[in-house]
Design a protein around this motif. Structure first.
Motif, PDB file in Angstrom:
ATOM      1  N   ARG A   5       0.841  -1.186   0.000  1.00  0.00           N
ATOM      2  CA  ARG A   5       0.000   0.000   0.000  1.00  0.00           C
ATOM      3  C   ARG A   5       0.876   1.236   0.000  1.00  0.00           C
ATOM      4  O   ARG A   5       1.913   1.276   0.650  1.00  0.00           O
ATOM      5  CB  ARG A   5      -0.863   0.018   1.255  1.00  0.00           C
ATOM      6  CG  ARG A   5      -1.627   1.314   1.445  1.00  0.00           C
ATOM      7  CD  ARG A   5      -2.496   1.312   2.672  1.00  0.00           C
ATOM      8  NE  ARG A   5      -3.174   2.583   2.803  1.00  0.00           N
ATOM      9  CZ  ARG A   5      -4.175   3.003   2.058  1.00  0.00           C
ATOM     10  NH1 ARG A   5      -4.623   2.243   1.091  1.00  0.00           N
ATOM     11  NH2 ARG A   5      -4.734   4.173   2.234  1.00  0.00           N
ATOM     12  N   THR A  14      -8.087   3.091   3.085  1.00  0.00           N
ATOM     13  CA  THR A  14      -7.261   2.305   4.003  1.00  0.00           C
ATOM     14  C   THR A  14      -8.076   1.194   4.648  1.00  0.00           C
ATOM     15  O   THR A  14      -7.605   0.055   4.776  1.00  0.00           O
ATOM     16  CB  THR A  14      -6.654   3.210   5.095  1.00  0.00           C
ATOM     17  OG1 THR A  14      -5.866   4.216   4.457  1.00  0.00           O
ATOM     18  CG2 THR A  14      -5.783   2.427   6.051  1.00  0.00           C
ATOM     19  N   GLU A  17      -8.368  -1.867   2.356  1.00  0.00           N
ATOM     20  CA  GLU A  17      -7.137  -2.658   2.273  1.00  0.00           C
ATOM     21  C   GLU A  17      -6.885  -3.412   3.580  1.00  0.00           C
ATOM     22  O   GLU A  17      -6.465  -4.570   3.565  1.00  0.00           O
ATOM     23  CB  GLU A  17      -5.967  -1.768   1.903  1.00  0.00           C
ATOM     24  CG  GLU A  17      -6.095  -1.257   0.484  1.00  0.00           C
ATOM     25  CD  GLU A  17      -4.893  -0.488   0.014  1.00  0.00           C
ATOM     26  OE1 GLU A  17      -3.942  -0.278   0.789  1.00  0.00           O
ATOM     27  OE2 GLU A  17      -4.890  -0.095  -1.167  1.00  0.00           O
ATOM     28  N   ASN A  18      -7.125  -2.763   4.691  1.00  0.00           N
ATOM     29  CA  ASN A  18      -6.938  -3.437   5.989  1.00  0.00           C
ATOM     30  C   ASN A  18      -7.903  -4.612   6.141  1.00  0.00           C
ATOM     31  O   ASN A  18      -7.525  -5.679   6.634  1.00  0.00           O
ATOM     32  CB  ASN A  18      -7.116  -2.455   7.136  1.00  0.00           C
ATOM     33  CG  ASN A  18      -5.960  -1.488   7.252  1.00  0.00           C
ATOM     34  OD1 ASN A  18      -4.876  -1.728   6.727  1.00  0.00           O
ATOM     35  ND2 ASN A  18      -6.192  -0.383   7.918  1.00  0.00           N
ATOM     36  N   ARG A  21      -6.654  -7.551   4.032  1.00  0.00           N
ATOM     37  CA  ARG A  21      -5.517  -8.206   4.693  1.00  0.00           C
ATOM     38  C   ARG A  21      -5.984  -9.028   5.886  1.00  0.00           C
ATOM     39  O   ARG A  21      -5.574 -10.170   6.084  1.00  0.00           O
ATOM     40  CB  ARG A  21      -4.495  -7.171   5.138  1.00  0.00           C
ATOM     41  CG  ARG A  21      -3.292  -7.777   5.839  1.00  0.00           C
ATOM     42  CD  ARG A  21      -2.216  -6.734   6.122  1.00  0.00           C
ATOM     43  NE  ARG A  21      -2.710  -5.425   6.465  1.00  0.00           N
ATOM     44  CZ  ARG A  21      -3.025  -5.039   7.695  1.00  0.00           C
ATOM     45  NH1 ARG A  21      -2.916  -5.858   8.712  1.00  0.00           N
ATOM     46  NH2 ARG A  21      -3.469  -3.818   7.923  1.00  0.00           N
ATOM     47  N   GLN A  22      -6.876  -8.480   6.691  1.00  0.00           N
ATOM     48  CA  GLN A  22      -7.384  -9.197   7.863  1.00  0.00           C
ATOM     49  C   GLN A  22      -8.167 -10.441   7.458  1.00  0.00           C
ATOM     50  O   GLN A  22      -8.092 -11.475   8.130  1.00  0.00           O
ATOM     51  CB  GLN A  22      -8.222  -8.262   8.727  1.00  0.00           C
ATOM     52  CG  GLN A  22      -7.384  -7.205   9.415  1.00  0.00           C
ATOM     53  CD  GLN A  22      -8.216  -6.106  10.049  1.00  0.00           C
ATOM     54  OE1 GLN A  22      -9.436  -6.064   9.910  1.00  0.00           O
ATOM     55  NE2 GLN A  22      -7.552  -5.186  10.740  1.00  0.00           N
ATOM     56  N   TRP A  33       2.933  -7.858   4.218  1.00  0.00           N
ATOM     57  CA  TRP A  33       2.321  -6.545   4.027  1.00  0.00           C
ATOM     58  C   TRP A  33       3.417  -5.492   4.044  1.00  0.00           C
ATOM     59  O   TRP A  33       4.155  -5.374   5.012  1.00  0.00           O
ATOM     60  CB  TRP A  33       1.321  -6.293   5.148  1.00  0.00           C
ATOM     61  CG  TRP A  33       0.671  -4.954   5.137  1.00  0.00           C
ATOM     62  CD1 TRP A  33       0.966  -3.912   5.978  1.00  0.00           C
ATOM     63  CD2 TRP A  33      -0.372  -4.497   4.296  1.00  0.00           C
ATOM     64  NE1 TRP A  33       0.167  -2.839   5.699  1.00  0.00           N
ATOM     65  CE2 TRP A  33      -0.668  -3.180   4.663  1.00  0.00           C
ATOM     66  CE3 TRP A  33      -1.078  -5.080   3.253  1.00  0.00           C
ATOM     67  CZ2 TRP A  33      -1.649  -2.430   4.023  1.00  0.00           C
ATOM     68  CZ3 TRP A  33      -2.063  -4.334   2.630  1.00  0.00           C
ATOM     69  CH2 TRP A  33      -2.341  -3.030   3.019  1.00  0.00           C
ATOM     70  N   THR A  35       4.473  -1.299   3.089  1.00  0.00           N
ATOM     71  CA  THR A  35       3.992   0.050   2.770  1.00  0.00           C
ATOM     72  C   THR A  35       5.118   0.837   2.106  1.00  0.00           C
ATOM     73  O   THR A  35       6.299   0.592   2.352  1.00  0.00           O
ATOM     74  CB  THR A  35       3.510   0.801   4.021  1.00  0.00           C
ATOM     75  OG1 THR A  35       4.554   0.842   4.982  1.00  0.00           O
ATOM     76  CG2 THR A  35       2.280   0.141   4.625  1.00  0.00           C
ATOM     77  N   ASP A  72       2.365  -6.037  10.892  1.00  0.00           N
ATOM     78  CA  ASP A  72       1.070  -6.363  10.310  1.00  0.00           C
ATOM     79  C   ASP A  72       1.070  -7.648   9.493  1.00  0.00           C
ATOM     80  O   ASP A  72       0.060  -8.016   8.930  1.00  0.00           O
ATOM     81  CB  ASP A  72       0.617  -5.218   9.405  1.00  0.00           C
ATOM     82  CG  ASP A  72       0.308  -3.971  10.186  1.00  0.00           C
ATOM     83  OD1 ASP A  72      -0.142  -4.099  11.334  1.00  0.00           O
ATOM     84  OD2 ASP A  72       0.526  -2.881   9.660  1.00  0.00           O
TER      85      ASP A  72
END
Length: 74
Positions: A5, A14, A17-18, A21-22, A33, A35, A72
């Motif tokens: 990201r 955001t 995307e979170n 991923r979760q 993950w 950034t 993360d």
């Protein structure tokens, strides 16, 4: 799974995307993950070397292990 990201992302929220991923993590999918400082378009060029390394490792038979690049990862 290799996800990344841009910290200046202006297109994809955001939270979206979170949540993605979760969901991968909850399904037991090992996720890396990363950034990068860029926006939606610039981030692709910033991430390309990491993407290539990730794919090269998979194509040479290296298992994807949880990497401690950020807290993360799952």
């Amino acid at each position: 799974m290799f996800q990344y990201r841009g910290l200046a992302e202006e297109v994809i929220p955001t939270a979206t995307e979170n949540a993605t991923r979760q969901a991968y993590c909850a399904a037991g999918i090992t996720t890396q993950w990363n950034t990068y400082p860029g926006d939606h378009l610039l981030t692709d060029t910033e991430a390309i070397s990491g993407v290539i390394r990730w794919f090269a490792a998979r194509f040479t038979g290296q298992a994807h292990h949880r990497q401690l690049l950020t807290s993360d990862n799952c």
